[in-house]
Design a protein around this motif. Structure first.
Motif, PDB file in Angstrom:
ATOM      1  N   UNK A 151     -42.371  90.071  35.213  1.00  0.00           N
ATOM      2  CA  UNK A 151     -40.600  89.999  35.643  1.00  0.00           C
ATOM      3  C   UNK A 151     -39.806  91.245  35.679  1.00  0.00           C
ATOM      4  N   UNK A 152     -39.899  91.689  34.190  1.00  0.00           N
ATOM      5  CA  UNK A 152     -39.771  93.321  34.324  1.00  0.00           C
ATOM      6  C   UNK A 152     -40.144  94.238  33.524  1.00  0.00           C
ATOM      7  N   UNK A 153     -40.055  95.277  33.487  1.00  0.00           N
ATOM      8  CA  UNK A 153     -40.105  95.665  32.299  1.00  0.00           C
ATOM      9  C   UNK A 153     -39.525  96.023  30.998  1.00  0.00           C
ATOM     10  N   UNK A 154     -39.767  96.309  29.381  1.00  0.00           N
ATOM     11  CA  UNK A 154     -38.893  95.808  28.591  1.00  0.00           C
ATOM     12  C   UNK A 154     -39.942  97.060  27.198  1.00  0.00           C
ATOM     13  N   UNK A 155     -38.697  97.272  26.205  1.00  0.00           N
ATOM     14  CA  UNK A 155     -39.402  98.414  25.318  1.00  0.00           C
ATOM     15  C   UNK A 155     -38.625  98.121  24.115  1.00  0.00           C
ATOM     16  N   UNK A 156     -38.848  97.536  23.041  1.00  0.00           N
ATOM     17  CA  UNK A 156     -38.994  96.758  21.578  1.00  0.00           C
ATOM     18  C   UNK A 156     -37.872  97.941  20.978  1.00  0.00           C
ATOM     19  N   UNK A 157     -37.781  99.159  21.154  1.00  0.00           N
ATOM     20  CA  UNK A 157     -37.175  99.830  20.779  1.00  0.00           C
ATOM     21  C   UNK A 157     -36.974 100.911  21.800  1.00  0.00           C
ATOM     22  N   UNK A 158     -36.196 101.986  21.382  1.00  0.00           N
ATOM     23  CA  UNK A 158     -35.359 103.267  22.454  1.00  0.00           C
ATOM     24  C   UNK A 158     -36.439 103.478  22.593  1.00  0.00           C
ATOM     25  N   UNK A 159     -37.650 104.150  20.882  1.00  0.00           N
ATOM     26  CA  UNK A 159     -38.701 104.394  21.222  1.00  0.00           C
ATOM     27  C   UNK A 159     -39.692 104.658  21.421  1.00  0.00           C
ATOM     28  N   UNK A 160     -40.047 103.154  21.282  1.00  0.00           N
ATOM     29  CA  UNK A 160     -41.272 102.548  21.704  1.00  0.00           C
ATOM     30  C   UNK A 160     -41.567 102.554  23.555  1.00  0.00           C
ATOM     31  N   UNK A 161     -42.927 102.431  24.019  1.00  0.00           N
ATOM     32  CA  UNK A 161     -42.988 102.659  25.010  1.00  0.00           C
ATOM     33  C   UNK A 161     -42.730 101.311  26.061  1.00  0.00           C
ATOM     34  N   UNK A 162     -42.727 101.534  27.337  1.00  0.00           N
ATOM     35  CA  UNK A 162     -42.489 100.576  28.290  1.00  0.00           C
ATOM     36  C   UNK A 162     -43.423  99.720  27.884  1.00  0.00           C
ATOM     37  N   UNK A 163     -43.010  98.239  28.107  1.00  0.00           N
ATOM     38  CA  UNK A 163     -44.665  97.156  28.403  1.00  0.00           C
ATOM     39  C   UNK A 163     -43.824  96.831  29.708  1.00  0.00           C
ATOM     40  N   UNK A 164     -45.264  95.751  30.396  1.00  0.00           N
ATOM     41  CA  UNK A 164     -44.533  95.217  31.462  1.00  0.00           C
ATOM     42  C   UNK A 164     -44.514  93.521  30.510  1.00  0.00           C
ATOM     43  N   UNK A 165     -43.865  92.885  31.116  1.00  0.00           N
ATOM     44  CA  UNK A 165     -43.526  91.863  31.022  1.00  0.00           C
ATOM     45  C   UNK A 165     -43.495  90.588  31.622  1.00  0.00           C
ATOM     46  N   UNK A 166     -44.224  89.512  31.528  1.00  0.00           N
ATOM     47  CA  UNK A 166     -44.978  88.571  32.612  1.00  0.00           C
ATOM     48  C   UNK A 166     -44.323  87.103  31.906  1.00  0.00           C
ATOM     49  N   UNK A 167     -44.851  86.320  32.847  1.00  0.00           N
ATOM     50  CA  UNK A 167     -44.223  85.208  31.798  1.00  0.00           C
ATOM     51  C   UNK A 167     -44.711  83.442  33.427  1.00  0.00           C
ATOM     52  N   UNK A 168     -44.080  82.742  32.531  1.00  0.00           N
ATOM     53  CA  UNK A 168     -44.727  81.559  33.486  1.00  0.00           C
ATOM     54  C   UNK A 168     -43.809  80.287  32.733  1.00  0.00           C
ATOM     55  N   UNK A 169     -43.968  79.283  33.788  1.00  0.00           N
ATOM     56  CA  UNK A 169     -43.204  78.188  32.881  1.00  0.00           C
ATOM     57  C   UNK A 169     -44.391  77.092  32.622  1.00  0.00           C
ATOM     58  N   UNK A 170     -44.637  76.029  31.620  1.00  0.00           N
ATOM     59  CA  UNK A 170     -45.597  75.621  31.979  1.00  0.00           C
ATOM     60  C   UNK A 170     -46.094  74.109  32.389  1.00  0.00           C
TER      61      UNK A 170
END
Length: 170
Positions: A151-170
């Motif tokens: 879905x998009x790239x996210x960060x949990x805080x400004x200094x945190x590593x960027x993470x890939x966010x995946x998602x799906x409807x169940x």
């Protein structure tokens, strides 16, 4: 401890402090350290605290958490897989990690599929997400096989590593 879920080859049960040896091994595996991070769990006491302050606390608060994944044949713990509710994410996410000696045999897919169904049937989840580090291609491939989409790239805080966010409807 009784099984919450079982699949043709696996049993999933709640973690307890009796699993500290396994958790100590898993959290210090090179792939965990590379893709998930160093949680500073270096002793059995720290592993017990990780279990109590993470999964066990979440079971009490939400009814779900990370579960120990055990091979039915031989009762061998091979990883963890479960549902996590992070403050930084709107949706519940699925998390998993397996010891490398058990890779490539479909255990992670079997485990994660069962946990997703469990989340839908028992907790009424309508959507699930997952996060991975950008270089964790095996996890991203598994998430896509499970029906989740990037879905998009996210960060949990400004200094945190960027993470890939995946998602799906169940």
């Amino acid at each position: 401890m009784h099984a919450l879920l079982d699949t043709p080859r696996l049993i999933h049960r709640r973690l307890s402090t009796e699993d500290a040896n396994f958790i100590l091994e898993l959290l210090n595996d090179p792939s965990w350290l590379q893709f998930i991070g160093d949680f500073g769990v270096k002793t059995l006491e720290e592993a017990r605290n990780y279990i109590l302050k993470g999964p066990v606390e979440m079971y009490g608060r939400l009814g779900f958490g990370l579960y120990l994944t055990v091979l039915k044949e031989g009762n061998v713990p091979i990883g963890i897989c479960g549902l996590i509710k992070r403050d930084a994410l709107e949706d519940v996410d699925i998390g998993f990690a397996f010891l490398p000696g058990f890779g490539g045999r479909g255990y992670a897919y079997e485990s994660a599929s069962a946990v997703m169904q469990y989340g839908k049937q028992v907790f009424g989840l309508k959507r699930i997400v997952a996060i991975t580090s950008p270089d964790n291609l095996r996890s991203a491939k598994l998430l896509e096989k499970l029906g989740l989409r990037f879905e998009r790239m996210i960060k949990f805080s400004p200094e945190a590593q960027e993470l890939r966010l995946f998602g799906a409807d169940l």
